[in-house]
Design a protein around this motif. Structure first.
Motif, PDB file in Angstrom:
ATOM      1  N   LYS A   9       0.841  -1.182   0.000  1.00 40.88           N
ATOM      2  CA  LYS A   9       0.000   0.000   0.000  1.00 40.88           C
ATOM      3  C   LYS A   9       0.888   1.249   0.000  1.00 40.88           C
ATOM      4  O   LYS A   9       2.104   1.171   0.192  1.00 40.88           O
ATOM      5  N   PHE A  11       1.727   4.358   2.109  1.00 41.60           N
ATOM      6  CA  PHE A  11       1.592   4.829   3.480  1.00 41.60           C
ATOM      7  C   PHE A  11       2.155   6.243   3.617  1.00 41.60           C
ATOM      8  O   PHE A  11       3.013   6.672   2.839  1.00 41.60           O
ATOM      9  N   ILE A  31       3.234   6.211  11.178  1.00 40.74           N
ATOM     10  CA  ILE A  31       2.263   6.148  10.082  1.00 40.74           C
ATOM     11  C   ILE A  31       0.870   6.521  10.596  1.00 40.74           C
ATOM     12  O   ILE A  31       0.402   5.970  11.600  1.00 40.74           O
ATOM     13  N   SER A  33      -1.754   7.316   8.014  1.00 38.06           N
ATOM     14  CA  SER A  33      -2.734   7.128   6.947  1.00 38.06           C
ATOM     15  C   SER A  33      -2.166   6.236   5.848  1.00 38.06           C
ATOM     16  O   SER A  33      -0.949   6.048   5.756  1.00 38.06           O
ATOM     17  N   TYR A  34      -3.057   5.704   5.023  1.00 40.44           N
ATOM     18  CA  TYR A  34      -2.643   4.910   3.870  1.00 40.44           C
ATOM     19  C   TYR A  34      -3.668   5.077   2.755  1.00 40.44           C
ATOM     20  O   TYR A  34      -4.820   5.480   2.990  1.00 40.44           O
ATOM     21  N   THR A  66       5.968   9.762   2.197  1.00 38.13           N
ATOM     22  CA  THR A  66       4.995   8.863   1.582  1.00 38.13           C
ATOM     23  C   THR A  66       5.785   7.752   0.896  1.00 38.13           C
ATOM     24  O   THR A  66       6.734   8.029   0.165  1.00 38.13           O
TER      25      THR A  66
END
Length: 239
Positions: A9, A11, A31, A33-34, A66
């Motif tokens: 994903k 991240f 972290i 959010s993703y 990111t």
């Protein structure tokens, strides 16, 4: 969150620590959010160690990065019972996941220019200066640990030696270290006192002690000692 483990994903998170050894960069990312199926999802802060096989791109504490990768739980790879327990070491620091990310799959989305993070970045500069000194490896490890509070350079063998000899408390930054640092600051600033600028010396000492506390991560023991030193110095200023 088990649903995001072992799946590639994108991240995003804030860098809280950076270490570089043998062309491998290890950064700790909080972290938050993703991105999945084009949608951004917020998650409770997940502290993860990211391994990057390159010195590029330039990443500093406080930057938002990111990256594309797959988070996996840190596994115990010990073959013998006396080997270093990497899982326990990381879990004590709130780190339970890791990811191996190629340099082209990570970039700085926002650089943090706040004074707080700039001061924290001084710790890496001091570590590089200590590592370049013409002294033994043992001395470098000891100086770096007792000055910056970073224990990552200590080998497991050294940790055991300090622990079994009852000297492990020397490695943990505390009031003892703040007292020694305050003494050296007083020596350096003594000429200011001679000129009759005693209040300026006191204020400068307070500022330098708080810069040191921030640089070393504001650990409870250091913060407590600096607060006490600040109260003591202010009491001298106002008599």
């Amino acid at each position: 969150n088990e649903s995001i483990l072992n799946r590639s994903k994108t991240f995003s998170g804030i860098v809280s620590s950076t270490k570089t050894t043998d062309a491998i960069r290890n950064i700790i990312v909080d972290i938050d959010s993703y991105i999945d199926s084009g949608s951004t999802h917020s998650v409770p802060s997940i502290k993860s160690i990211i391994h990057i096989p390159s010195l590029n791109p330039t990443i500093e504490i406080g930057d938002r990065v990111t990256f594309i990768g797959s988070l996996s739980k840190i596994k115990d790879k010990r073959d013998l019972p006396d080997e270093f327990d990497i899982v326990k070491y990381y879990s004590n620091n709130g780190i339970y996941t890791s990811s191996f990310v190629q340099p082209e799959d990570i970039h700085v989305s926002t650089e943090n220019k706040s004074l707080y993070y700039k001061i924290q970045n001084y710790r890496d500069n001091i570590t590089h200066i200590i590592a370049s000194l013409p002294i033994s490896t043992g001395c470098i490890e000891f100086l770096n640990t007792t000055i910056t509070g970073d224990t990552s350079m200590l080998t497991e063998d050294q940790r055991i030696k300090y622990s079994t000899s009852g000297l492990a408390h020397i490695l943990a930054l505390s009031g003892l270290h703040i007292g020694i640092i305050s003494f050296f600051i007083a020596l350096v600033l003594f000429p200011i006192d001679i000129l009759g600028w005693r209040k300026a010396r006191y204020i400068t000492t307070i500022i330098l002690l708080w810069i040191y506390a921030i640089m070393t991560g504001l650990s409870p023991s250091v913060t407590r000692a600096v607060i006490m030193a600040t109260i003591f110095i202010i009491a001298q200023i106002i008599q």
